[in-house]
Design an enzyme around this catalytic site. Structure first.
Site, short mmCIF file in Angstrom:
data_model
loop_
_atom_site.label_atom_id
_atom_site.label_comp_id
_atom_site.label_asym_id
_atom_site.label_seq_id
_atom_site.Cartn_x
_atom_site.Cartn_y
_atom_site.Cartn_z
N THR A 1 33.08 49.68 3.16
CA THR A 1 31.86 48.26 3.50
C THR A 1 30.47 48.27 3.81
O THR A 1 29.79 49.33 4.00
CB THR A 1 32.36 47.60 4.83
OG1 THR A 1 31.11 46.22 4.85
CG2 THR A 1 32.93 48.16 5.94
N TYR B 1 34.85 45.63 13.42
CA TYR B 1 35.14 45.75 12.25
C TYR B 1 34.11 46.61 11.62
O TYR B 1 34.68 47.88 11.15
CB TYR B 1 34.31 44.37 11.26
CG TYR B 1 34.98 44.71 9.67
CD1 TYR B 1 36.13 44.41 9.35
CD2 TYR B 1 33.26 44.28 9.14
CE1 TYR B 1 36.18 44.54 7.83
CE2 TYR B 1 33.61 45.16 7.86
CZ TYR B 1 34.42 44.19 6.68
OH TYR B 1 34.90 44.45 5.38
#
Length: 362
Positions: A141, A184
């Site tokens: 990501t 995250y």
């Protein structure tokens, strides 16, 4: 408990294992590689809303293709032995299984860590111990770069833009400083580094893709993840939209079919791509802000949007645009879908599957 459905009896084909294969990117990848002649196995715990529907639709769409997907219901964290058995059979592993929302990671950081970091570690160990030593592609990501506080931005009428000429022209490159902001970001960032290091230390053929904003058909977007799909679905169904911050945040959008084509190229050119991390997105020519998208939705869908407003989310990036020049240099890859062309493709899928979407959102 691990269950297996519809075992395909194929020989002589390359075997692809997709963890999280019933998700949005997973079913698009499965369809692509089935069409390319791969023997595809989907390994998924079906915890994501809409994953069962995605699988049903995938089976319908691939009915005419010789060798339908094999489905194993399992979890990359709790079913490590079953995972190992499947990795053992694979020539290529596409690791997509993940907890995907920053907000969820803040509420439950332990579950986020276990899924993203331990789950990836289990996949890597299975690959390391496999006699086949499969190619491993990892879906990382852009959040590994944090909120990019050192990159100043300018505020224009409808969007933020990078102040730096280089970043404004090309976007954020792979040499940008890593900054694992949010649970995250930490869990995905740790996994990202593990994948790179397993290539360096153990000689595995691994590739990391630090993905920006991926969108397209089969995406059951929700507020916490998949904002392009979510905004579109919310307007269609008359659901409220919450705008966090000013709405001038900018992302580069990449249609899922362009991403899957990139996966294919990375496999075919693994000698060049192995051990690398690539920033993946639509690049500088495919950017849009939240309020720019809403303006398009109002015009295209003929509905007025009156969003609720809330504060900026933790770790949010005012601007993220992937510098995709390394991918162009290494693989000759570039996105084929413009933002509006790609959005229209997704919109038509959403309209066609409105009944399924309503089931998921109940």
């Amino acid at each position: 408990m691990v269950t297996i459905k519809k075992i395909s009896k194929t020989r002589g084909k390359k075997k692809l294992l997709i963890t999280g294969g019933a998700g949005f990117i997973g079913v698009n990848a499965a369809k692509h590689f089935l069409q390319k002649g791969y023997d595809v196995t989907i390994f998924d715990n079906f915890s994501r809303r809409g994953s069962s529907i995605n699988l049903q639709l995938l089976k319908k769409e691939t009915r005419g293709i010789k060798g339908s997907p094999r489905v194993v219901r399992g979890d990359v964290v709790t079913d490590a032995k079953a995972l190992g058995r499947e990795v053992n059979k694979a020539d290529v592993v596409l690791h997509l299984a993940a907890q995907v929302a920053v907000t969820t990671s803040i509420v439950d950081p332990r579950a986020d860590f276990e899924t993203n970091t331990i789950g990836t570690f289990n996949v890597l160990e299975a690959a390391r111990l496999s006699k086949k030593r499969p190619i491993l592609l990892y879906s990382s990501t852009n959040k590994v770069y944090g909120s990019l506080p050192h990159l100043s931005v300018k505020e224009l009428k409808t969007r933020y833009v990078f102040d730096s000429r280089r970043h404004a022209k090309y976007g954020v490159g792979e040499n940008e400083q890593l900054d694992f902001h949010s649970p995250y970001g930490c869990s995905k960032g740790a996994a990202d580094q593990y994948v790179i290091d397993y290539s360096r230390i153990y000689g595995l053929q691994t590739v990391v893709f630090r993905q920006s904003c991926i969108y397209g058909p089969s995406q059951f977007g929700v507020e916490d993840q998949g904002w392009v799909a979510w905004f579109t679905i919310a307007v269609l169904l008359g659901r409220p939209i919450t705008l966090y911050g000013s709405g001038k945040q900018v992302r580069d959008l990449l249609h899922v079919s362009d991403l899957v084509q990139l996966y294919d190229l990375a496999i075919k050119n693994i000698k060049r791509t192995s051990g690398s991390a690539y920033n993946v997105g639509g690049g500088p020519s495919n950017t849009i802000s939240l309020i720019e998208l809403m303006a398009h939705l109002e015009e295209r869908m003929g509905k007025k949007i009156r969003p609720k407003h809330s504060g900026v989310r933790a770790g949010d990036q005012p601007v993220f645009i992937a510098d995709i020049r390394r991918l162009k240099d290494d693989l000759g890859w570039k996105p084929c879908h413009s933002v509006l062309k790609g959005w229209e493709d997704m919109y038509q899928w959403i309209v066609l599957h409105e009944a399924d979407i309503r089931k998921v959102l109940k």
